[in-house]
Design a protein around this motif. Structure first.
Motif, mmCIF file in Angstrom:
data_model
loop_
_atom_site.group_PDB
_atom_site.id
_atom_site.type_symbol
_atom_site.label_atom_id
_atom_site.label_comp_id
_atom_site.label_asym_id
_atom_site.label_seq_id
_atom_site.Cartn_x
_atom_site.Cartn_y
_atom_site.Cartn_z
ATOM 1 N N GLU A 57 0.818 -1.205 0.000
ATOM 2 C CA GLU A 57 0.000 0.000 0.000
ATOM 3 C C GLU A 57 0.858 1.264 0.000
ATOM 4 N N PHE A 58 1.861 1.302 0.873
ATOM 5 C CA PHE A 58 2.679 2.501 0.988
ATOM 6 C C PHE A 58 3.580 2.684 -0.230
ATOM 7 N N THR A 60 2.821 2.146 -3.308
ATOM 8 C CA THR A 60 2.079 2.790 -4.384
ATOM 9 C C THR A 60 1.958 4.289 -4.176
ATOM 10 N N LEU A 61 2.071 4.750 -2.932
ATOM 11 C CA LEU A 61 1.964 6.175 -2.653
ATOM 12 C C LEU A 61 3.282 6.910 -2.842
ATOM 13 N N THR A 70 9.253 2.738 2.962
ATOM 14 C CA THR A 70 8.048 2.213 3.613
ATOM 15 C C THR A 70 8.349 1.601 4.970
ATOM 16 N N THR A 214 -0.837 6.057 7.155
ATOM 17 C CA THR A 214 -1.197 6.355 5.770
ATOM 18 C C THR A 214 -1.125 7.847 5.483
ATOM 19 N N THR A 217 2.401 8.874 5.134
ATOM 20 C CA THR A 217 2.905 8.486 3.818
ATOM 21 C C THR A 217 2.426 9.454 2.739
ATOM 22 N N LEU A 218 1.172 9.876 2.809
ATOM 23 C CA LEU A 218 0.648 10.839 1.839
ATOM 24 C C LEU A 218 1.365 12.177 1.940
ATOM 25 N N SER A 221 4.642 11.758 0.272
ATOM 26 C CA SER A 221 4.565 11.651 -1.197
ATOM 27 C C SER A 221 4.395 13.000 -1.853
#
Length: 224
Positions: A57-58, A60-61, A70, A214, A217-218, A221
């Motif tokens: 998941e991470f 892909t961000l 990650t 999450t 992470t955003l 990014s």
């Protein structure tokens, strides 16, 4: 005797002025030797699936060049979920319900993201202040709004986690204090509602850990 509802969150146990309750933050490390050095079990395989899913998941961000980053956010998720889950057990201090704990997680991350972004990707950081397609007369207002939204990010992360941990514990405490005045039938209903709330709190502990990592992470990014 409890002086206030919030006294259950006070780190009062200490020896030589050293708060012992904060040692609960490191209790999650006791599970690590078992997961990594004992023969594989259902719990260790489940945890391996969880961190593999989080890595996917991470990844892909983040950009492909930063995909190994990650591990930072997976470690952050692990620390928060261990603290949230251990706080559900009786007589274990919930350190994640304190802003001093949650801010110490969100603020250094946010500062490092901002420093890295403004030093290495200055033009990219400036373009984030004005969304694409913004009319020229609204640009100063959008810069102000985006600046404020960036500045309050560590605070919103910290307050969201601490508030969710406090809210559930307060509800459980309020309901448990009424048990001595209830009849047997109402007491059984109270026990049933307490069990449901405890299940809900376990779900909140997992969800808030995932949301915190999450969102971090955003935020990371956006500086790439």
């Amino acid at each position: 005797m409890m002086t206030s509802l919030f006294s259950i969150f006070e780190p009062t146990s200490s020896i030589f002025s050293a708060p012992l309750n904060w040692l609960s933050t490191s209790l999650g490390a006791l599970f690590v030797p078992y997961l990594f050095w004992v023969s594989p079990s259902r719990w260790s395989l489940l945890w391996l699936k969880i961190i593999t899913y989080l890595h996917t998941e991470f990844k892909t961000l983040l950009k492909p060049s930063y995909k190994m980053s990650t591990i930072i956010f997976i470690s952050l998720f692990s620390l928060i979920i261990f603290n949230n889950s251990l706080g559900l057990f009786p007589y274990i201090f919930t350190s994640s319900s304190h802003l001093i704990m949650t801010l110490s997680l969100s603020l250094p991350l946010w500062i490092s993201f901002m420093m890295f972004g403004w030093i290495n990707h200055t033009n990219h950081m400036f373009t984030h202040l004005v969304p694409q397609g913004t009319p020229s007369f609204l640009m100063p207002l959008m810069v102000l709004i985006e600046t404020i939204s960036n500045l309050i990010r560590p605070g919103t992360l910290a307050v969201r986690l601490a508030a969710n941990m406090i809210a559930g514990h307060l509800i459980l405490t309020l309901l448990s204090q009424t048990g001595s005045t209830l009849t047997l039938s109402l007491l059984m209903f109270l026990l049933f509602s307490q069990i449901l709330l405890l299940i809900l709190e376990a779900a909140v502990a997992i969800i808030q850990s995932y949301v915190f990592s999450t969102l971090s992470t955003l935020y990371a990014s956006e500086i790439n």
